[in-house]
Each structure stands twice: as structure tokens, then as C-alpha cells.
Design an enzyme around this catalytic site. Structure first.
Site, short mmCIF file in Angstrom:
data_model
loop_
_atom_site.label_atom_id
_atom_site.label_comp_id
_atom_site.label_asym_id
_atom_site.label_seq_id
_atom_site.Cartn_x
_atom_site.Cartn_y
_atom_site.Cartn_z
N LYS A 54 0.84 -1.21 0.00
CA LYS A 54 0.00 0.00 0.00
C LYS A 54 0.87 1.26 0.00
CE LYS A 54 -3.89 -2.37 2.05
NZ LYS A 54 -4.51 -2.94 3.25
N GLN A 98 -4.48 -1.64 9.57
CA GLN A 98 -4.50 -2.97 8.95
C GLN A 98 -5.14 -3.99 9.89
OE1 GLN A 98 -3.35 -3.65 5.71
NE2 GLN A 98 -4.28 -5.64 6.07
N ASP A 121 -10.91 3.23 4.33
CA ASP A 121 -11.43 1.86 4.23
C ASP A 121 -12.96 1.87 4.13
OD1 ASP A 121 -9.66 -0.24 4.03
OD2 ASP A 121 -9.30 -0.39 6.19
#
Ligand code: NDP
Length: 295
Positions: A54, A98, A121
Site C-alpha cells: 500500500k 491494517q 477503508d
């Protein structure tokens, strides 16, 4: 009939290049360089790979990347403290913690602590609610990626019968919301659904997000249907490396479907591309500037 293979790698490359063009336009016009902060708690090797990728992909797209690592022993208070600092940091436009978190940390509380405007997200209850109510939201990356693939493959989705198999907050539910927003007639199936094969045979669009290897059989697919396979399952192989398969029995389904995503190379590459896209969207909204065209 042999299905058209939907090339997720090519589509993700197109999204990423639109993101890079948008970043460059934002920097030129407003001096804004979108920044993505990724938080990794613990030393899970797979999570480490995702986080590095990422970060690398953000930099390749011209954005700033901030990587924060905490030990597996970090407390909830320490993690929430880091999230609060990132919420307050003007150079950070997107925050991603994460998952999964090590035992003892509460993922729901961490997600709720992220500023909804930086929740790239799309998991914060405010964004979940905004998506459900049809307002502008930051949309979860994997379902957003599926929508881009479907719209590229089919054009307008209005009026189509769509089936989403799976009702998780990460994939199934937001996927159903997005299909509804695109004027599909949407059915959501789950582990208690009766006659899933029969329900599936009525669908013109099938999105499988079950987490069970090759669960959806070719005989469940209506001729000409579009099949989006979100599943990522690793099957053991004699050499120990394992083989990735989706939630759909690909060869069987491809013989009947009109279009289908492969695994790997279908939905998977879209997720990071949509994360970068969300970071640019978040930056524009925070700075109250118009989204660059074509994003
Ligand atoms: P979850 O385990 O959270 O959800 C699975 C869903 O499948 C549940 O809603 C469950 O129903 C349903 N289900 C389980 N068994 C059946 C059954 N027999 N019949 C019908 N429905 C069933 O998984 P996720 O949504 O997080 O992920 C799904 C898949 O997508 C996984 O393979 C995952 O690895 C992959 N994935 C891929 C991503 C990508 O980037 N490509 C990103 C995220 C996920 P119930 O609610 O009743 O238990």
C-alpha cells in the site's frame, strides 16, 4: 458459450493512472499532495506485505505515504493515541489500520476512533450509514472495485437482477448497497439462504464473497450472467506453495457466464487501486476542492 474474462489487472492499472493524474492536477492547482497513513500492529507477515505494498503504490501514484508500526504488545490506549495524532495531522488525508488486529485490541473501537473524513477503508459507522442513506460516503475499496469492473463490463446496471453471496460489513453488505444505488434489483444470500443454486440461476449479476474455495458451481450460473469472484482461498499443492482459487468454480462457470473475473487477476488488484482513489477523494473533500475530472 465461453465467458469474456474481466481483466482486473488492466482495470486497476487504469484506475491507478487516473489517480496519478488527479494527484498531479491537485498538486498543480492547489499544492495538495494527498497522504495515506497505514498502521500495522504486530508482525503478521501477510499484513506486513499488504502494508508495504500500500505504501509503495501510494508513492508510485505521487502521494505521501506514512507507515506506523506498533508492537503486538501495544495497548488499546497506545493505538487510539496514534489514531488521534493521525486524525489531527493535516498532511494525513487517509488512515487505514491494517486488520486483523492482535488479540486484546478492539477493532470496532479503533475504526470508530478514525475521523470519518479520513476513513479510506469506508468501515466507520458514519460512512456505512452515509452509503446506506445514499449520501456521499467513503466506500469500502473491494466492493467499489467490483462496481468499477461491472460497469466497465456491462455499462448501465439499472434494472438488472443482482445476487450478492455473503453479508460481511467489508464486502457483502456494502456491495449490495452499491448495486442498489446503481438501480439493480438486489438479493443478498448468506449461510441460512434456502435454495442458493435456484436463487443464483435467476441472477444476471452474481458477486461471490463467501470465503469457500470453488463454492459456486457452474450449474448455478444463468447463461450470459456476469460473475464477480471476490474470494481469495489458498489450496495446498504438493510443492507447498499453494494455489489461489476464488469462491467460484472458474472453469465450470466460465463455460456458462457472459463475463467472469479470474482469481488471481480479477477483483484483487482493484482493492489497492480503490484505496488510492479514496485517499484522493478524502483529500479533496477535506480541502473543499472539486474532484479532478475523470477520477
Ligand atoms: P466473511 O467470512 O466475513 O463472510 C462470508 C459470508 O459468506 C458470510 O456472510 C456468510 O454467511 C456467507 N456464507 C458462508 N457460508 C455460506 C454458504 N454455505 N452459503 C451462503 N453464504 C455463505 O468473509 P469476507 O466477506 O470478509 O470475505 C469473503 C471472501 O472475499 C474471502 O475469500 C476473502 O478472502 C475475500 N476477500 C477478498 C478481498 C479482495 O481484495 N479481493 C478483500 C476482502 C475479502 P453468514 O453471514 O450467514 O455467516
Amino acid at each position: 458459450m465461453a465467458a469474456r474474462i474481466i481483466d482486473g489487472k488492466a482495470s486497476a492499472a487504469r484506475v491507478t493512472s487516473r489517480v496519478a493524474a488527479a494527484v498531479s492536477a491537485l498538486q498543480g492547482a492547489h499544492g495538495i499532495v494527498p497522504g495515506l497513513a497505514v498502521v500495522l500492529v504486530g508482525d503478521d507477515p501477510a499484513s506486513g506485505v499488504y502494508v508495504r505494498s500500500k505504501g509503495r503504490r501510494s508513492v508510485e501514484a505521487g502521494m505521501r505515504s506514512f507507515e506506523h508500526r506498533l508492537p503486538a504488545t501495544a495497548s488499546q490506549v497506545e493505538l487510539l493515541g496514534l489514531v488521534a495524532r493521525l486524525n489531527a495531522a493535516p498532511e494525513v488525508n487517509g488512515i487505514l489500520v491494517q486488520m486483523p488486529l492482535p488479540r486484546g485490541l478492539d477493532p470496532a473501537a479503533v475504526i470508530e476512533a478514525i475521523d470519518p473524513a479520513k476513513d479510506v477503508d469506508g468501515f466507520h459507522p458514519i460512512n456505512v450509514g452515509r452509503l446506506a442513506s445514499g449520501a456521499d460516503a467513503l466506500v469500502p475499496c473491494t466492493p467499489q472495485g467490483c462496481m468499477i469492473l461491472l460497469e466497465e463490463a456491462l455499462g448501465s446496471l439499472a434494472g438488472r437482477e443482482a445476487l450478492v453471496i455473503g453479508r460481511s460489513g467489508i464486502v457483502g453488505k456494502p456491495m449490495a448497497q452499491l448495486l442498489l444505488k446503481a438501480d439493480c434489483t438486489v438479493t443478498i444470500a448468506h449461510s441460512r439462504t434456502r435454495d442458493l443454486p435456484g436463487t443464483c440461476r435467476r441472477a444476471e449479476i452474481v458477486v461471490a464473497a463467501v470465503g469457500k474455495p470453488e463454492f459456486v458451481r457452474g450449474g448455478w450460473i444463468a447463461p450470459g450472467a456476469a460473475v464477480i469472484d471476490v474470494g481469495i482461498n489458498r489450496l495446498p499443492t504438493p510443492d507447498g506453495k499453494g494455489r489461489l482459487v476464488g469462491d467460484v468454480a472458474f472453469a465450470e462457470a466460465a463455460a456458462v457466464a457472459g463475463a467472469i473475473t479470474p482469481v488471481p487477476g480479477g477483483v484483487g488488484p482493484m482493492t489497492i487501486a480503490c484505496l488510492l482513489r479514496n485517499t484522493v477523494i478524502a483529500a479533496c473533500r477535506q480541502r473543499q476542492v472539486r474532484l479532478p475530472d475523470g477520477l
